[in-house]
Design a protein around this motif. Sequence first.
Motif, PDB file in Angstrom:
ATOM      1  N   HIS A 124     -39.599   3.387 -11.112  1.00 35.94           N
ATOM      2  CA  HIS A 124     -40.666   4.527 -11.971  1.00 35.94           C
ATOM      3  C   HIS A 124     -39.643   5.387 -12.435  1.00 35.94           C
ATOM      4  CE1 HIS A 124     -44.174   1.896 -11.128  1.00 35.94           C
ATOM      5  NE2 HIS A 124     -43.842   1.961  -9.791  1.00 35.94           N
ATOM      6  N   VAL A 125     -39.709   5.695 -13.530  1.00 37.46           N
ATOM      7  CA  VAL A 125     -39.185   7.139 -14.010  1.00 37.46           C
ATOM      8  C   VAL A 125     -40.343   7.885 -14.857  1.00 37.46           C
ATOM      9  CG1 VAL A 125     -36.778   6.151 -13.971  1.00 37.46           C
ATOM     10  CG2 VAL A 125     -38.212   5.948 -16.162  1.00 37.46           C
ATOM     11  N   GLU A 126     -40.005   9.105 -15.094  1.00 37.42           N
ATOM     12  CA  GLU A 126     -40.647  10.084 -16.008  1.00 37.42           C
ATOM     13  C   GLU A 126     -39.922  10.275 -16.981  1.00 37.42           C
ATOM     14  OE1 GLU A 126     -42.060  13.304 -14.163  1.00 37.42           O
ATOM     15  OE2 GLU A 126     -43.099  12.496 -12.392  1.00 37.42           O
ATOM     16  N   ASP A 127     -40.451  10.176 -18.221  1.00 41.12           N
ATOM     17  CA  ASP A 127     -39.849  10.713 -19.551  1.00 41.12           C
ATOM     18  C   ASP A 127     -39.874  12.180 -19.764  1.00 41.12           C
ATOM     19  OD1 ASP A 127     -38.317  10.578 -21.785  1.00 41.12           O
ATOM     20  OD2 ASP A 127     -39.602   8.869 -22.668  1.00 41.12           O
ATOM     21  N   LYS A 128     -38.998  12.870 -19.080  1.00 43.07           N
ATOM     22  CA  LYS A 128     -39.085  14.546 -19.094  1.00 43.07           C
ATOM     23  C   LYS A 128     -38.639  14.819 -20.675  1.00 43.07           C
ATOM     24  CE  LYS A 128     -38.263  15.263 -14.260  1.00 43.07           C
ATOM     25  NZ  LYS A 128     -37.347  15.896 -13.202  1.00 43.07           N
ATOM     26  N   VAL A 129     -37.678  14.250 -21.007  1.00 43.33           N
ATOM     27  CA  VAL A 129     -37.021  14.594 -22.513  1.00 43.33           C
ATOM     28  C   VAL A 129     -38.500  14.598 -23.682  1.00 43.33           C
ATOM     29  CG1 VAL A 129     -35.705  14.067 -24.486  1.00 43.33           C
ATOM     30  CG2 VAL A 129     -34.772  13.870 -21.991  1.00 43.33           C
ATOM     31  N   LYS A 130     -39.266  13.436 -23.545  1.00 42.80           N
ATOM     32  CA  LYS A 130     -40.175  13.393 -24.294  1.00 42.80           C
ATOM     33  C   LYS A 130     -41.210  14.332 -24.145  1.00 42.80           C
ATOM     34  CE  LYS A 130     -43.689  10.201 -25.831  1.00 42.80           C
ATOM     35  NZ  LYS A 130     -44.447   8.739 -25.797  1.00 42.80           N
ATOM     36  N   ASP A 131     -41.579  14.535 -22.814  1.00 44.37           N
ATOM     37  CA  ASP A 131     -42.573  15.817 -22.726  1.00 44.37           C
ATOM     38  C   ASP A 131     -42.090  17.044 -23.059  1.00 44.37           C
ATOM     39  OD1 ASP A 131     -44.088  13.718 -21.313  1.00 44.37           O
ATOM     40  OD2 ASP A 131     -43.257  14.169 -19.133  1.00 44.37           O
ATOM     41  N   LEU A 132     -40.795  17.241 -22.810  1.00 43.60           N
ATOM     42  CA  LEU A 132     -40.196  18.630 -23.355  1.00 43.60           C
ATOM     43  C   LEU A 132     -40.337  18.914 -24.788  1.00 43.60           C
ATOM     44  CD1 LEU A 132     -37.065  18.877 -21.161  1.00 43.60           C
ATOM     45  CD2 LEU A 132     -39.057  20.284 -21.141  1.00 43.60           C
ATOM     46  N   LEU A 133     -39.928  17.679 -25.833  1.00 45.95           N
ATOM     47  CA  LEU A 133     -39.809  17.542 -26.879  1.00 45.95           C
ATOM     48  C   LEU A 133     -41.325  17.990 -27.459  1.00 45.95           C
ATOM     49  CD1 LEU A 133     -37.661  14.536 -27.862  1.00 45.95           C
ATOM     50  CD2 LEU A 133     -37.177  17.178 -27.957  1.00 45.95           C
ATOM     51  N   ILE A 134     -42.345  17.072 -26.798  1.00 43.54           N
ATOM     52  CA  ILE A 134     -43.977  17.378 -27.229  1.00 43.54           C
ATOM     53  C   ILE A 134     -44.184  18.936 -27.154  1.00 43.54           C
ATOM     54  CG2 ILE A 134     -46.318  16.572 -26.774  1.00 43.54           C
ATOM     55  CD1 ILE A 134     -45.123  13.931 -26.109  1.00 43.54           C
ATOM     56  N   ARG A 135     -43.816  19.681 -25.847  1.00 43.20           N
ATOM     57  CA  ARG A 135     -44.226  20.803 -25.715  1.00 43.20           C
ATOM     58  C   ARG A 135     -43.464  21.644 -26.903  1.00 43.20           C
ATOM     59  NH1 ARG A 135     -42.552  22.404 -19.753  1.00 43.20           N
ATOM     60  NH2 ARG A 135     -43.205  24.464 -20.554  1.00 43.20           N
ATOM     61  N   VAL A 136     -42.325  21.635 -27.186  1.00 42.21           N
ATOM     62  CA  VAL A 136     -41.608  22.311 -28.362  1.00 42.21           C
ATOM     63  C   VAL A 136     -42.420  22.116 -29.766  1.00 42.21           C
ATOM     64  CG1 VAL A 136     -39.540  22.284 -29.819  1.00 42.21           C
ATOM     65  CG2 VAL A 136     -39.345  22.288 -27.360  1.00 42.21           C
ATOM     66  N   GLN A 137     -42.763  20.929 -29.853  1.00 43.06           N
ATOM     67  CA  GLN A 137     -43.378  20.576 -31.062  1.00 43.06           C
ATOM     68  C   GLN A 137     -44.763  21.358 -31.049  1.00 43.06           C
ATOM     69  OE1 GLN A 137     -44.413  16.352 -31.657  1.00 43.06           O
ATOM     70  NE2 GLN A 137     -43.484  16.388 -33.543  1.00 43.06           N
TER      71      GLN A 137
END
Length: 488
Positions: A124-137
Amino acid sequence: MAEDAILGYLAAAEEIPDSGQFASQHGLQHSEVVNVIKSLHGFRYIDAQDIKRESWVLTDEGKKYAAEGSPEVQLFLAVPQEGSISKDELQKKLQPSVFKIGCSQAGKNKWVDMGKQVSRKVQHVEDKVKDLLIRVQNGEEIGKDDVHSLKARKLIVAQTWKGYSVRKGPNYAPKRKKVATDLTRENLQRGDWKELEFKEYNFNAKGPPSESGHLHPLLKVKQQFKNIFVQMGFEEMPTNNFVESSFWNFDALFQPQQHPARDSHDTFFLEAPSTTRELPEDYVELVKRVHESGGYGSRGYMYDWKREEANKNLLRTHTTAVSTRMLYALAKQPFAPKRYFSIDRVFRNESVDRTHLAEFHQIEGLVCDRGLNLGDLIGVLDDFFSRLGMSKLRFKPAYNPYTEPSMEIFSYHEGLKKWVEIGNSGMFRPEMLLPMGFPEDVRVIAWGLSLERPTMILYGIDNIRDLFGHKVDLSLIKRNPICRIGLN
């Protein structure tokens, strides 16, 4: 609508602290609010101060990963939970850019074992990059390390937001007064012109620029050189023949047929018409004889001179070909001293770079008279270049096939604080002049330089392609000042 909202708001409040927030609260476009603020500020209804805010926005690639997931997670999910998958099969499941980046990032994170067969190291992995991008968005703040990481991967870029804070100005009123811009016949007939408030004239306003032609810097400098030659008593030679025969361009100048300058690597030869049809036969025979066996105190070059080489047509490599024709015509008349000059285009098979082009302009001057010597040449050069503002000259011995003695001309450049070569000079050889028919005591002194080099110095241009050719910026032609060469 925006104007009424701004002026009405300031009637009850001291300040609009942020034009962006004001636009959002009143359902207005921020661009419309900004335009109104600029207009009201111009008439001093309000005072406005700039506001700038730095923010981060997603690039197109960042938006894609915010929606679909980061490449490393996409690659991880494409690897089966149990067992392995070949690298080739895995590549077929993903886009090329996603596969390339995903392999690098997933391997770096130690999520997968990369080899010929790819398998998971974790389940199992977490998509931290996607989460950060959504926060910036969504406009949320993220940590400095996260910003650096996303910026390094070109997933976000900095964006500057510009707005205003607004206060009442000295001319503030809840509603803008309409000012009249014209006094009409109706105003005079009704008599209401007495109550009208007229818009002030802006005497500093510039009118629309007039559309007109503009002289190229080369033409301005060329005209100044022409004026200097005319002041010194020179006549301009006709230079309308771009195509010349090798005879007038080389042979008549006592330049041997095996000289490197006559090679196709240095000269543009014509395919059609490839040869000339008319040459003065008696003069050709004299030129052939002086090349082969000499004469007039010279041994010549002692080789077999070929007429077919002399007949070849080319694009002239120097305006000295024009000087040759003029001197030949002068020699056929009762002798009279002459001063000639020319400024026109020449062509050489050069490698194009910031200081060389395959076509450029040559400036040439010559004096034909009895008993001239090297001292006369130096004196004329001192007079000529002093009129250009170059009073410090030096001369260095040089070699030219058709002048002897020959000198390179140097001038001290006050800006560069060094001596710079500015031209070439010499006395035409007897092997060139006497076959034309000149008396033995007639001498010709001559010198030449390019037009482009002084123009580049005068106008601060360091690349000749910015001055001449298809890459020239047309705004340069419109903006360049007058040429002050030779003027105090």
